[in-house]
Design an enzyme around this catalytic site. Sequence first.
Site: not given
Length: 544
Positions: A122, A183, A294
């Site tokens: 990632h 997240d 957030e």
Amino acid sequence: MVSKPGFFYEHGNFSSIKIFILLILNSILHKANSGCNNSASNSLVPFPPHEILSSLQALPLDGHFSLRDNGDAAKDFGNIHHFPPLAVLHPKTVSDISHTLKHVFEMGFASELKVAARGHGHSLQGQAQAHGGLVINMESLQGPEMKVHNGELPYVDVSGGELWINILHETLRHGLAPKSWTDYLHLTVGGTLSNAGISGQAFKHGPQINNIFQLEVITGKGEVVTCSANRNADLFYGVLGGLGQFGIITRARISLEPAPKMVKWIRVLYSEFSTFTKDQEYLISLKNTFDYIEGFVIINRTGILNNWRSSFDPKNPLQASQFISDGKTFYCLEMAKYFNPDEAEVMNQSVDHLLSKLSYIPPTLFLSEVSYEEFLDRVHVSEKKLRAKGLWEVPHPWLNLLIPSSEIHHFAEQVFGNILKDTSNGPILIYPVNQTRWNRKTSLVTPEEDVLYLVAFLSSAVPNSTGADSLEHILAQNKRIIDFCNRAQLRVKQYLPHYSTEEEWKAHFGSQWEAFVERKRAYDPLALLAPGHKIFQKALSASC
């Protein structure tokens, strides 16, 4: 092992015999030429790639090397850089990694072989790739099994190649869970701990690197070291947020807390940036506040509230149906409160009280109740939708910045008012954290101010496009943002940083640069590890 010539004769491995002889020659030359300018490497006998491969294959490992079809090791989520390695190690044990790294280290300067640990792939800019080098597939690492420990300070021991989603599932079976998350949970432990692991809980618990009791690390010399705040502390803090420069994380002991069953999930909109940030900073300053905070910027989007209806319910359906968002910029505050079913009444009273202190646009209050697991794994739902449409494996030229609170309004005025005034090519996250609650001993680099904002431009590019959604356009846009920060002398630091020169890295680390170099010299003096970051291009002499 390479240090036992009898092994080579026994197996008839003549390439390995030559490697062994070259090791001796290079060791002699290196000692004769040791100095501070790395010129010794010019005298060393180079190892041809096929002989390096032969020597690697001769190692007595439980896992194996793959030499072909290594396309996955030349890709990552960023989908911008593609650097094929010479080989990929699929380790079964920690010893496989240790023996391999020790072997490469003993080859010395002349092998020019670099090593990158790859988790779930990632990374964004080829950070987990090793062009012509060796990639270690951390997800193939086996055992010991994940183990949860109850007690006054509960924790879980996990492999560095374990995914956070699997840790969530296992710890929930014990009524526990980690305190701080990212997240997106389909990332490896070693990957997030090498960066920081920042999400909506970080204002309260700090990033993931602040919630680790102990690590097992393999250094660039092939040494297996157990470290913690009280044992080999320099390596422990160096590896946390250290961008993989000092060692490969093979095991981690993660702090846990009692896990809630449910989450109250809330979204509201603001039209004024100053009001939005004032409310965000107010919420993170409270002792009794939400568990997750957030926010994100929404530029020129139609039907914002209608899009929310698939997951949320409006507090006032009539007012929500009359709200018009077309052609404007809004700021969404996203909050979550954890609770158990028998605490619902008290939780609702607490949420109502907190909301009463905020100045959001009343018709835009949307709420939902979901399970804790569903909330934490929410991004995976979007991933599956994007994969179904063929929109997941596209270029992701993301830009993540940490910005001091005192400079966030100047930044927003220019970036959201001018550079991105028409549209964005993906979510733009923006939320504050309070560094006073963070452990500042790690390698993570942040601006020197108590309250910081994470601003993340999570863009997706359309392949073969030449318009505003093209990779070239988005990269140019990112450059405009960075150039503005530099011209305005904003004290901005990149999170998940990407630079091309040592001078840029020196500027990034600032006063921490010398300590970073000293750690590199101590734990990875040949600069074998994590070459994709392009921090250290050459080995570091011990006498410098």
